[in-house]
Write an enzyme that holds these catalytic residues in place. Structure first.
Site, short mmCIF file in Angstrom:
data_model
loop_
_atom_site.label_atom_id
_atom_site.label_comp_id
_atom_site.label_asym_id
_atom_site.label_seq_id
_atom_site.Cartn_x
_atom_site.Cartn_y
_atom_site.Cartn_z
N TRP A 190 -6.99 -6.98 4.80
CA TRP A 190 -5.56 -7.27 4.93
C TRP A 190 -5.34 -8.38 5.95
O TRP A 190 -5.68 -8.22 7.11
CB TRP A 190 -4.80 -6.03 5.37
CG TRP A 190 -4.84 -4.87 4.41
CD1 TRP A 190 -5.60 -3.75 4.52
CD2 TRP A 190 -4.05 -4.71 3.23
NE1 TRP A 190 -5.35 -2.91 3.47
CE2 TRP A 190 -4.41 -3.47 2.66
CE3 TRP A 190 -3.08 -5.51 2.60
CZ2 TRP A 190 -3.82 -3.01 1.48
CZ3 TRP A 190 -2.51 -5.04 1.43
CH2 TRP A 190 -2.88 -3.81 0.88
N ARG B 259 -14.12 1.71 5.97
CA ARG B 259 -13.18 0.74 5.41
C ARG B 259 -12.05 0.43 6.38
O ARG B 259 -11.62 1.28 7.14
CB ARG B 259 -12.60 1.27 4.10
CG ARG B 259 -13.60 1.30 2.95
CD ARG B 259 -12.89 1.60 1.65
NE ARG B 259 -11.90 0.57 1.36
CZ ARG B 259 -10.76 0.80 0.72
NH1 ARG B 259 -10.45 2.01 0.33
NH2 ARG B 259 -9.92 -0.20 0.50
N PHE B 260 -11.57 -0.80 6.31
CA PHE B 260 -10.48 -1.26 7.18
C PHE B 260 -9.15 -1.07 6.45
O PHE B 260 -8.61 -1.99 5.84
CB PHE B 260 -10.68 -2.74 7.54
CG PHE B 260 -12.01 -3.02 8.20
CD1 PHE B 260 -12.25 -2.60 9.50
CD2 PHE B 260 -13.01 -3.69 7.52
CE1 PHE B 260 -13.47 -2.86 10.13
CE2 PHE B 260 -14.23 -3.96 8.13
CZ PHE B 260 -14.46 -3.53 9.43
N THR B 261 -8.63 0.13 6.50
CA THR B 261 -7.45 0.49 5.73
C THR B 261 -6.18 0.43 6.56
O THR B 261 -6.20 0.38 7.79
CB THR B 261 -7.61 1.91 5.18
OG1 THR B 261 -7.80 2.83 6.27
CG2 THR B 261 -8.80 2.01 4.23
N GLU C 140 -5.06 7.96 9.05
CA GLU C 140 -4.88 8.81 7.87
C GLU C 140 -3.39 9.03 7.67
O GLU C 140 -2.72 9.68 8.47
CB GLU C 140 -5.61 10.14 8.06
CG GLU C 140 -5.29 11.21 7.04
CD GLU C 140 -5.47 10.75 5.60
OE1 GLU C 140 -4.51 10.89 4.81
OE2 GLU C 140 -6.57 10.23 5.28
N SER C 141 -2.86 8.50 6.58
CA SER C 141 -1.40 8.50 6.38
C SER C 141 -0.81 9.90 6.35
O SER C 141 0.28 10.14 6.88
CB SER C 141 -1.05 7.76 5.09
OG SER C 141 -1.57 8.43 3.95
N CYS D 217 0.83 -1.21 0.00
CA CYS D 217 0.00 0.00 0.00
C CYS D 217 0.87 1.26 0.00
O CYS D 217 1.66 1.47 0.92
CB CYS D 217 -0.91 0.00 1.23
SG CYS D 217 -1.84 1.54 1.44
#
Length: 328
Positions: free
Chosen positions: A88, A124-126, A142-143, A55
């Site tokens: 994931w 969503r499972f991010t 949040e990246s 990712c």
């Protein structure tokens, strides 16, 4: 009690789309910051980062973590690149080389981490996920915000050479924000449209969505090429978060996006000499090896080609391009 149904949040083929057939991005939901005097204090060993090398969003945080010297302060776990119908997976479910088991809860999937923080979670499972081991909850997913947390929140715990490294200097913030905005809109978002245009069962307008997006994408790359001509960095004469955010996209372009998303008008190495030189200088830099050490082409190609059957039903992962990054 029956397990919560979450496939509409983990299966890419079930995610919401825009009218043109493109993927509808859901905003991150955990948006807390680590700061002195706040709920989440900067402490060594308190926080854990969950990421995927596949990712690009998650890899941003890995690069920032290494650049700032936070390896002993914030632990990390890498999931398998095989994003499936349950999201994931950790290595106990899918033992992909380099993937790891969850050291905190022995979870099976990233979704288990989210549901532990909020049993009613419905987004969503991010990845990435920044977890607080003291309060047993997610701080932030949040990246773009996590890299800013890493940039400054732990400076008092770092040696001076790491504390003074500023990836978001005040004098360049307006320029950095402007670059980040159009890179996200014209490059990252267009790549996502190209990806979802090839989803099985897509809308009739998927061809049109793809063509519009891919042309806009390459127009943006043309703009980057002009900016980087004769320069080592996107903004000013120093490494900033703008370079990190674009690097994770460009390093995936030739190995993944050209083939998997049909972004094949030009390759980076064959069509953009200034971008390619910038990429290679960051990747091979001995003074900051974070870019190379945070990049796994096995995971990148395994994730894009091996875990998106709606685009690549055979799951065959291409060998090339070789080498993945040209030498300096």
């Amino acid at each position: 009690m029956a397990a919560q149904e979450t496939s509409h949040l983990t299966d890419l083929t079930k995610l919401q789309r825009e009218a043109d057939g493109s993927f509808k991005r859901v905003n991150s939901t955990f948006r807390n910051f680590i700061q002195k005097g706040g709920t989440f204090e900067p402490e060594e060993g308190r926080y854990h980062l969950y990421v995927s090398y596949a990712c690009p969003w998650a890899t941003r945080t890995l690069i920032a973590r290494k650049l700032k010297g936070l390896e002993t302060i914030i632990s990390v776990t890498v999931v398998s690149p095989h994003l499936g119908k349950n999201g994931w997976p950790f290595a106990n479910i899918d033992p992909f080389p380099g993937a790891e088991v969850d050291p905190l809860f022995n979870a099976n999937y990233i979704k288990d981490i989210y549901l532990r923080a909020d049993p009613n979670f419905s987004s969503r499972f991010t990845v990435p996920v920044l977890w607080d081991k003291k309060l047993n909850t997610i701080v932030n997913n949040e990246s773009s915000e996590i890299i800013r947390i890493f940039n400054s929140a732990f400076n008092d715990l770092l040696p001076s050479e790491k504390a003074t490294l500023d990836l978001y200097p005040e004098s360049l913030r307006q320029q950095i924000d402007e670059v980040n905005d159009w890179v996200y809109t014209d490059i990252n978002s267009m790549l996502k449209i190209c990806q979802m245009a090839f989803t099985k069962g897509g809308f009739a307008s998927s061809q049109a969505a793809y063509e519009t997006a891919v042309i806009r994408l390459f127009e943006a790359l043309d703009k980057v090429e002009v900016i980087l001509s004769g320069r080592d960095f996107l903004v000013g004469d120093t490494l900033t978060e703008a370079d990190i955010r674009l690097f994770v996209t460009i390093v995936r372009f030739d190995p993944a996006y050209v083939g998997q998303f049909k972004c094949n008008i030009r390759t980076i190495r064959g069509g953009y000499p200034a971008i390619d030189l910038w990429l290679r200088k960051l990747y091979w830099a001995k003074s900051f090896p974070a870019f190379k050490e945070s990049t796994s082409f096995e995971h990148i190609k395994g994730g894009y080609y091996g875990a998106q059957p709606f685009i690549n039903p055979t799951g065959i992962v291409p060998v090339g391009p070789l080498p993945h990054i040209l030498p300096l």
